[in-house]
Design a protein around this motif. Structure first.
Motif, PDB file in Angstrom:
ATOM      1  N   PHE A 101       0.965  -1.278   0.062  1.00 26.35           N
ATOM      2  CA  PHE A 101       0.207  -0.016   0.029  1.00 26.35           C
ATOM      3  C   PHE A 101       0.803   1.298   0.035  1.00 26.35           C
ATOM      4  CE2 PHE A 101      -2.575  -3.221   1.844  1.00 26.35           C
ATOM      5  CZ  PHE A 101      -3.814  -3.419   1.201  1.00 26.35           C
ATOM      6  N   ASP A 102       0.428   2.149  -0.812  1.00 27.83           N
ATOM      7  CA  ASP A 102       1.343   3.332  -1.011  1.00 27.83           C
ATOM      8  C   ASP A 102       0.806   4.616  -0.443  1.00 27.83           C
ATOM      9  OD1 ASP A 102       3.256   4.847  -1.866  1.00 27.83           O
ATOM     10  OD2 ASP A 102       2.478   5.444  -3.615  1.00 27.83           O
ATOM     11  N   ALA A 103      -0.778   4.892  -0.930  1.00 26.74           N
ATOM     12  CA  ALA A 103      -1.258   6.116  -0.378  1.00 26.74           C
ATOM     13  C   ALA A 103      -3.007   6.003  -0.396  1.00 26.74           C
ATOM     14  CB  ALA A 103      -1.113   7.290  -1.379  1.00 26.74           C
ATOM     15  N   PHE A 104      -3.674   6.878   0.342  1.00 28.03           N
ATOM     16  CA  PHE A 104      -4.933   6.761   0.768  1.00 28.03           C
ATOM     17  C   PHE A 104      -5.659   8.136   0.591  1.00 28.03           C
ATOM     18  CE2 PHE A 104      -8.252   7.392   3.822  1.00 28.03           C
ATOM     19  CZ  PHE A 104      -9.192   6.625   3.280  1.00 28.03           C
ATOM     20  N   ALA A 105      -6.335   8.249  -0.564  1.00 23.71           N
ATOM     21  CA  ALA A 105      -7.092   9.701  -0.656  1.00 23.71           C
ATOM     22  C   ALA A 105      -8.639   9.566  -0.779  1.00 23.71           C
ATOM     23  CB  ALA A 105      -6.395  10.395  -1.735  1.00 23.71           C
ATOM     24  N   VAL A 106      -9.246  10.580   0.000  1.00 23.40           N
ATOM     25  CA  VAL A 106     -10.558  10.425   0.069  1.00 23.40           C
ATOM     26  C   VAL A 106     -11.046  12.014  -0.318  1.00 23.40           C
ATOM     27  CG1 VAL A 106     -12.705  10.347   1.528  1.00 23.40           C
ATOM     28  CG2 VAL A 106     -10.769   8.904   1.791  1.00 23.40           C
ATOM     29  N   THR A 107     -11.931  12.229  -1.068  1.00 22.08           N
ATOM     30  CA  THR A 107     -12.575  13.604  -1.142  1.00 22.08           C
ATOM     31  C   THR A 107     -14.146  13.534  -1.007  1.00 22.08           C
ATOM     32  OG1 THR A 107     -12.961  13.179  -3.543  1.00 22.08           O
ATOM     33  CG2 THR A 107     -10.858  14.533  -3.079  1.00 22.08           C
ATOM     34  N   SER A 108     -14.400  14.709  -0.639  1.00 25.13           N
ATOM     35  CA  SER A 108     -16.015  14.801  -0.278  1.00 25.13           C
ATOM     36  C   SER A 108     -16.405  16.193  -0.843  1.00 25.13           C
ATOM     37  CB  SER A 108     -16.450  14.760   0.966  1.00 25.13           C
ATOM     38  OG  SER A 108     -15.587  15.692   1.841  1.00 25.13           O
ATOM     39  N   GLU A 109     -17.385  16.195  -1.450  1.00 28.83           N
ATOM     40  CA  GLU A 109     -18.120  17.229  -2.059  1.00 28.83           C
ATOM     41  C   GLU A 109     -19.861  17.110  -1.910  1.00 28.83           C
ATOM     42  OE1 GLU A 109     -18.466  19.146  -6.589  1.00 28.83           O
ATOM     43  OE2 GLU A 109     -17.296  17.336  -6.204  1.00 28.83           O
ATOM     44  N   VAL A 110     -20.021  18.471  -1.286  1.00 26.23           N
ATOM     45  CA  VAL A 110     -21.541  18.669  -1.104  1.00 26.23           C
ATOM     46  C   VAL A 110     -22.084  19.254  -2.151  1.00 26.23           C
ATOM     47  CG1 VAL A 110     -23.003  20.019   0.435  1.00 26.23           C
ATOM     48  CG2 VAL A 110     -21.054  19.078   1.208  1.00 26.23           C
ATOM     49  N   GLY A 111     -23.170  18.557  -2.759  1.00 27.48           N
ATOM     50  CA  GLY A 111     -23.936  19.176  -3.801  1.00 27.48           C
ATOM     51  C   GLY A 111     -25.238  19.583  -3.459  1.00 27.48           C
ATOM     52  N   SER A 112     -26.107  20.173  -4.218  1.00 26.96           N
ATOM     53  CA  SER A 112     -27.320  20.593  -4.083  1.00 26.96           C
ATOM     54  C   SER A 112     -28.281  19.687  -3.937  1.00 26.96           C
ATOM     55  CB  SER A 112     -27.877  21.610  -5.159  1.00 26.96           C
ATOM     56  OG  SER A 112     -27.902  21.065  -6.352  1.00 26.96           O
ATOM     57  N   ASP A 113     -28.031  18.426  -4.800  1.00 24.02           N
ATOM     58  CA  ASP A 113     -29.137  17.324  -4.710  1.00 24.02           C
ATOM     59  C   ASP A 113     -28.183  16.149  -4.153  1.00 24.02           C
ATOM     60  OD1 ASP A 113     -31.289  18.535  -5.819  1.00 24.02           O
ATOM     61  OD2 ASP A 113     -30.419  18.036  -7.745  1.00 24.02           O
ATOM     62  N   LEU A 114     -27.020  15.829  -4.266  1.00 20.55           N
ATOM     63  CA  LEU A 114     -26.390  14.800  -3.943  1.00 20.55           C
ATOM     64  C   LEU A 114     -25.012  14.976  -3.308  1.00 20.55           C
ATOM     65  CD1 LEU A 114     -26.388  11.483  -3.911  1.00 20.55           C
ATOM     66  CD2 LEU A 114     -25.382  11.580  -6.310  1.00 20.55           C
ATOM     67  N   ASP A 115     -24.636  14.424  -2.146  1.00 20.49           N
ATOM     68  CA  ASP A 115     -23.390  14.763  -1.713  1.00 20.49           C
ATOM     69  C   ASP A 115     -22.640  13.422  -2.118  1.00 20.49           C
ATOM     70  OD1 ASP A 115     -24.232  16.881  -0.299  1.00 20.49           O
ATOM     71  OD2 ASP A 115     -24.278  15.934   1.614  1.00 20.49           O
ATOM     72  N   THR A 116     -21.099  13.677  -2.312  1.00 12.91           N
ATOM     73  CA  THR A 116     -20.377  12.352  -3.104  1.00 12.91           C
ATOM     74  C   THR A 116     -19.069  12.240  -2.235  1.00 12.91           C
ATOM     75  OG1 THR A 116     -19.402  13.762  -4.830  1.00 12.91           O
ATOM     76  CG2 THR A 116     -21.588  12.575  -5.490  1.00 12.91           C
ATOM     77  N   THR A 117     -18.777  11.144  -2.067  1.00 11.26           N
ATOM     78  CA  THR A 117     -17.355  10.774  -1.315  1.00 11.26           C
ATOM     79  C   THR A 117     -16.646  10.008  -2.460  1.00 11.26           C
ATOM     80  OG1 THR A 117     -18.242  11.160   0.667  1.00 11.26           O
ATOM     81  CG2 THR A 117     -16.015   9.917   0.377  1.00 11.26           C
ATOM     82  N   THR A 118     -15.257  10.183  -2.897  1.00  5.26           N
ATOM     83  CA  THR A 118     -14.560   9.147  -3.552  1.00  5.26           C
ATOM     84  C   THR A 118     -13.378   8.798  -2.828  1.00  5.26           C
ATOM     85  OG1 THR A 118     -15.131  10.631  -5.462  1.00  5.26           O
ATOM     86  CG2 THR A 118     -13.336   8.866  -5.658  1.00  5.26           C
ATOM     87  N   THR A 119     -12.968   7.736  -2.828  1.00  5.54           N
ATOM     88  CA  THR A 119     -11.870   6.994  -2.012  1.00  5.54           C
ATOM     89  C   THR A 119     -10.985   6.110  -3.123  1.00  5.54           C
ATOM     90  OG1 THR A 119     -13.201   6.877   0.076  1.00  5.54           O
ATOM     91  CG2 THR A 119     -11.202   5.637   0.010  1.00  5.54           C
ATOM     92  N   VAL A 120      -9.852   6.436  -2.637  1.00  5.16           N
ATOM     93  CA  VAL A 120      -8.692   5.686  -3.548  1.00  5.16           C
ATOM     94  C   VAL A 120      -7.800   5.215  -2.365  1.00  5.16           C
ATOM     95  CG1 VAL A 120      -6.870   5.914  -5.345  1.00  5.16           C
ATOM     96  CG2 VAL A 120      -9.171   6.870  -5.654  1.00  5.16           C
TER      97      VAL A 120
END
Length: 124
Positions: A101-120
């Motif tokens: 394992f090298d790295a871990f990254a997560v982003t989150s974004e608050v949207g008007s209809d849908l909040d999203t989270t992306t994990t790598v």
């Protein structure tokens, strides 16, 4: 390769320190750590690190929140603090499973209809 410069690692008593401005909030384990973060210039910043750029490029840089862990850097730092039987046991029981394992990254974004989270999680 992970870290671009050495950060002060507290030994013994940890003193929580912080700094808040319009542009940045820094919370750390010592006043020296906070000063180190505040004194970092663009050439030595996390944003200039190739591993960080690669991980963030995979999760996207347009987000309201970002979490990044340099797993290789954290692993090698922990390994440098071990010795004797502890290190020998770690090398047989833990290291083979963490090393890929090298790295871990997560982003989150608050949207008007849908909040999203992306994990790598990146591997070598």
């Amino acid at each position: 390769d992970g870290a671009s410069s050495a950060l002060p690692i507290p030994e013994g008593k940890v003193e929580i320190a912080y700094s808040v401005s319009d542009d940045v909030v820094v919370i750390g384990s010592s006043p020296e750590f906070v000063k180190h973060v505040l004194d970092t210039d663009a050439g030595n910043s996390l944003a200039s690190d190739a591993g960080f750029k690669s991980a963030v490029g995979r999760v996207g840089d347009e987000a309201t929140g970002l979490t990044y862990l340099d797993i290789t850097g954290l692993r090698t730092l922990a390994e440098s603090q071990m010795s004797g039987d502890e290190l020998a046991k770690y090398k047989t029981d833990v290291q083979p499973y963490l090393e890929p394992f090298d790295a871990f990254a997560v982003t989150s974004e608050v949207g008007s209809d849908l909040d999203t989270t992306t994990t790598v999680i990146t591997v070598k």
